[in-house]
Write a protein that holds these residues in place. Structure first.
Motif, PDB file in Angstrom:
ATOM      1  N   ALA B  89       0.800  -0.984   0.087  1.00  0.00           N
ATOM      2  CA  ALA B  89      -0.170   0.048  -0.062  1.00  0.00           C
ATOM      3  C   ALA B  89       0.947   1.245   0.069  1.00  0.00           C
ATOM      4  O   ALA B  89       1.420   1.570   0.956  1.00  0.00           O
ATOM      5  N   VAL B  90       1.117   1.644  -1.303  1.00  0.00           N
ATOM      6  CA  VAL B  90       1.925   3.031  -1.426  1.00  0.00           C
ATOM      7  C   VAL B  90       0.995   3.990  -2.179  1.00  0.00           C
ATOM      8  O   VAL B  90      -0.139   3.562  -2.658  1.00  0.00           O
ATOM      9  N   PHE B  91       1.240   5.269  -2.301  1.00  0.00           N
ATOM     10  CA  PHE B  91       0.467   6.278  -2.753  1.00  0.00           C
ATOM     11  C   PHE B  91       1.073   6.299  -4.190  1.00  0.00           C
ATOM     12  O   PHE B  91       1.898   6.794  -4.426  1.00  0.00           O
ATOM     13  N   LYS B  92       0.255   5.388  -5.092  1.00  0.00           N
ATOM     14  CA  LYS B  92       0.779   5.390  -6.511  1.00  0.00           C
ATOM     15  C   LYS B  92       0.810   6.636  -7.093  1.00  0.00           C
ATOM     16  O   LYS B  92       1.661   6.690  -8.091  1.00  0.00           O
ATOM     17  N   GLU B  93      -0.199   7.363  -7.000  1.00  0.00           N
ATOM     18  CA  GLU B  93      -0.175   8.838  -7.719  1.00  0.00           C
ATOM     19  C   GLU B  93       0.986   9.859  -7.313  1.00  0.00           C
ATOM     20  O   GLU B  93       1.371  10.747  -7.989  1.00  0.00           O
ATOM     21  N   LEU B  94       1.773   9.535  -5.950  1.00  0.00           N
ATOM     22  CA  LEU B  94       2.856  10.390  -5.632  1.00  0.00           C
ATOM     23  C   LEU B  94       4.148   9.967  -5.886  1.00  0.00           C
ATOM     24  O   LEU B  94       4.158   8.630  -6.220  1.00  0.00           O
ATOM     25  N   THR B  95       5.118  10.792  -5.911  1.00  0.00           N
ATOM     26  CA  THR B  95       6.487  10.399  -6.146  1.00  0.00           C
ATOM     27  C   THR B  95       6.851   9.583  -4.928  1.00  0.00           C
ATOM     28  O   THR B  95       6.535   9.693  -3.735  1.00  0.00           O
ATOM     29  N   GLU B  98       7.674  11.747  -2.197  1.00  0.00           N
ATOM     30  CA  GLU B  98       6.551  12.118  -1.555  1.00  0.00           C
ATOM     31  C   GLU B  98       6.079  11.055  -0.533  1.00  0.00           C
ATOM     32  O   GLU B  98       5.556  11.681   0.502  1.00  0.00           O
ATOM     33  N   VAL B 142       7.379   8.453  -9.912  1.00  0.00           N
ATOM     34  CA  VAL B 142       5.944   8.164  -9.455  1.00  0.00           C
ATOM     35  C   VAL B 142       5.805   6.860  -8.979  1.00  0.00           C
ATOM     36  O   VAL B 142       6.133   5.808  -9.589  1.00  0.00           O
TER      37      VAL B 142
END
Ligand SMILES: Nc1ncnc2c1ncn2[C@@H]1O[C@H](COP(=O)(O)OP(=O)(O)OP(=O)(O)O)[C@@H](O)[C@H]1O
Ligand SMILES: [Mg+2]
Lengths: 375, 249
Positions: B89-95, B98, B142
């Motif tokens: 679970a990572v924030f896929k839209e963020l770098t 980030e 990203v």
């Protein structure tokens, strides 16, 4: 690193400065008071679109009830301006109240005798309402379409409430203060450059503050919870608190827009709580690009601009055209016109990186393309 | 060296389905415990119970003497429990950068975070962690574009940015290449120097390399515990694994 100039913070600020300076210069070149007033109203649309961009773009909270804060702000300002033209001794009661059988000024009208107090309430009440409503919703982890529906239902409730409370709100007739807003002895003519500059000054400063908010750690966390609130929780952040705050900040901006609306139009009615209007705000942000504050503002200008020029010709089919346009945008440009610009600029920076030889563990062109620095 | 985590008689049922049945376990400071057990044994559910994603039906989870069950996910994380999920679970839209920056959650007060733009402590930590998890050259990508193994590393990196005292890692090497597994093993041994880890893993080769202690779970119970050699020699443990293999066949 040869990234997309769209994500270059300095380039973004340059665009902001150029955009707002040229808007600020309009009254110097254009003196027609009616046009100026109309353009100032566009500034209000810009504020609303920007507030949606903050809530829905940054925070992923689709708010179809932004009219609540907008309407409350507009009514608060109308009450303030109405009481400015009342006299505590000879005519303490607005005429519509006596027509509706009231003999005494209702208690919640009393604070509006004071201009400062009235404007304070016009901004504070919607903000506090949003803090409470937001806290209730987000604490219960209401999100996505469910929140959108709740906000819409709440907006409809307000519409009916304002319509029904005829003695206190003058119902469907609305409130139309006789005189422009007077601040510290100065009467703010809604057709003057001063009014225009007030609106655009507010649009400028609130947009800059919103942009700074987006660039802060707070903004970063809110962007993360847009994607995966659960993950953000496990990092130690109180997600409901962050959601409530971004929602309330956005509502505050809409309340400012509501105040400005009454200053410019000198009239307020339940139409400000109209569901269609609140949905239109979302369309502005979607078309311009909800992830970009300035994109959303330009979206509002474009749509309302074309409505004033084309709406007359197409009359009833205007909403149909707008809806069609909206569907096209959502389907093919999920990030609106700003997203389109981002894509085009990425293509440009890609063709320039391909010429320079890759070094180290270089990014693939596709990776460079999708590189994002946030706002 | 005392117990960091004490789990006592933990129960969890979904409707009538008893998933955790009287599970107890002690975890010692600065050790790496591996949690193994056949599919459906309840390993992920146990992590959910420790980290607050699920509330136990009964029983207690104590972390440094404080009861955790009943606290919210964010409160438990604030106390120093970091978690990596089985499905990354990572924030896929963020770098990548980030993702790591957000995970640095020393300050959780939203008002103070509104005024936070450059954070020296965070940058220092970011530098340290990005090297540890081998992503120092991938920071501006990203996260959605990372390979499977890199995504796992990013999520491990995120938990490290949290500066946790207890790390819960659910299947950290799933989808990794040989070389990546090697590096992860090294990384986990290094992390163990300063914190305590509970790692859920199926790969016995990997468990052998990293584990100080192995706990076997079976149908929601504490089935066996010991050093890896003891566990591998344990006839009962072999049977439950063989059992599931026969079921699968
Ligand atoms: N939310 C839920 N509702 C009902 N049953 C559930 C729920 N979550 C898990 N279970 C059941 O609990 C049991 C244990 O699941 P769990 O995911 O903890 O196993 P696991 O040991 O992590 O397995 P794996 O090795 O496959 O990841 C399974 O039988 C599963 O079907
Ligand atoms: Mg599992």
């Amino acid at each position: 690193m040869n990234g997309n100039i769209y994500h270059d913070k300095r380039a973004q600020w340059v665009v902001y400065i150029v955009f707002f300076v040229s808007l600020g210069l309009i009254p110097v070149m254009q003196a027609d008071p009616f046009l100026l007033n109309q353009l100032a109203v566009f500034g209000i649309y810009g504020l609303l679109a920007m507030s949606i961009s903050l809530c829905w773009g940054t925070g992923g909270i689709l708010n179809l009830g932004q009219g609540i804060a907008f309407g409350m702000g507009a009514y608060g300002m109308a009450m303030t301006m109405q009481m400015q033209s009342q006299d505590p001794e000879f005519s303490p009661l607005p005429s519509f109240m006596s027509t509706n059988g009231l003999e005494q000024l209702p208690w919640f009208w009393e604070p509006f005798w004071s201009t400062g107090g009235g404007i304070f309430l016009a901004l504070a009440v919607p903000t506090i309402f949003s803090l409470i409503f937001g806290a209730l919703m987000f604490q219960a982890r209401v999100s996505g379409p469910f929140f959108a529906i709740m906000s819409l239902a709440m907006l409809s409730a307000f519409y009916i409430l304002v319509l029904d409370m005829q003695p206190y709100t003058n119902g469907a007739n609305g409130i139309s203060p006789r005189m422009p807003l007077e601040v510290a002895g100065y009467s703010l003519d809604p057709y003057s450059p001063a009014a225009y500059w007030l609106i655009f000054g507010l649009l400028f400063s609130l947009t800059v503050l919103a942009k700074l908010l987006n660039q802060s750690k707070f903004g970063q966390i809110v962007r993360a919870l847009r994607e995966d609130p659960e993950r953000v929780r496990f990092l130690g952040y109180n997600v409901a608190l962050y959601e409530t705050l971004i929602y309330a900040i956005s509502a505050f901006i809409a309340a400012v827009a509501g105040c400005c609306f009454t200053i410019l139009i000198q009239y307020v009615s339940p139409d400000q709580f109209d569901v269609v209007f609140s949905i239109t705000m979302v369309i502005w942000a979607a078309v311009g690009g909800r992830l970009s504050l300035i994109g959303a503002i330009i979206g509002a200008f474009l749509i309302q601009g074309s409505e004033s020029y084309l709406g007359d010709q197409f009359l009833n089919s205007w909403h149909l055209i707008l809806g069609f346009f909206f569907v096209i945008i959502v389907r093919f440009l999920p990030n609106g016109l700003a997203g389109l610009l981002e894509m085009l600029l990425a293509k440009r920076s890609r063709s320039s990186t391909e010429e320079s030889p890759p070094h180290g563990r270089a990014k693939s062109p596709a990776a460079a393309n999708a590189e994002k620095a946030g706002v | 060296m005392g117990g960091v985590l004490e789990i006592r008689d933990l129960h969890k049922s979904f409707d009538s389905h008893h998933v955790i049945q009287g599970f107890s376990m002690d975890v010692v400071e600065q050790t790496l415990s591996c949690l193994i057990g056949p599919n459906g044994a309840g390993k992920t559910t146990l992590m959910d119970l420790i980290s607050g994603r699920l509330k136990p039906s009964s029983g207690s989870v104590r972390f440094r003497g404080d009861e955790l069950s009943g606290l919210s996910e964010s409160d438990i994380a604030r106390r120093g429990v970091g978690r990596k999920f089985q499905v990354p679970a990572v924030f896929k839209e963020l770098t990548v950068r980030e993702n790591l920056e957000i995970a640095f959650s020393r300050e959780v007060n939203p008002f103070r975070n509104m005024l936070k733009f450059r954070d020296k402590a965070m940058l220092a930590k970011l530098e340290e962690v990005s090297v540890l998890v081998n992503l120092e050259n991938r920071l501006s990508i990203v996260a959605g574009l990372l390979s499977h193994g890199e995504t796992q590393w990013l999520e491990i990196g995120m938990t490290l940015m949290q500066e946790p005292q207890l790390l819960l890692l659910d299947e950290p090497i799933a989808g990794m290449t040989e070389a990546e597994v090697d590096q992860t093993a090294k990384l986990l041994r290094e992390v163990r120097q300063h914190s305590t880890l509970i790692v859920v893993e199926h790969d016995m080769g990997f468990v052998r390399r990293v584990a100080d202690m192995v706990t076997v779970m079976h149908m929601g119970t504490h089935f066996a515990e010991g050093k890896i050699d003891e566990i591998e020699a344990n006839q009962n443990v072999r049977e439950i694994y063989l059992g599931t293999e026969e079921d699968a066949a």
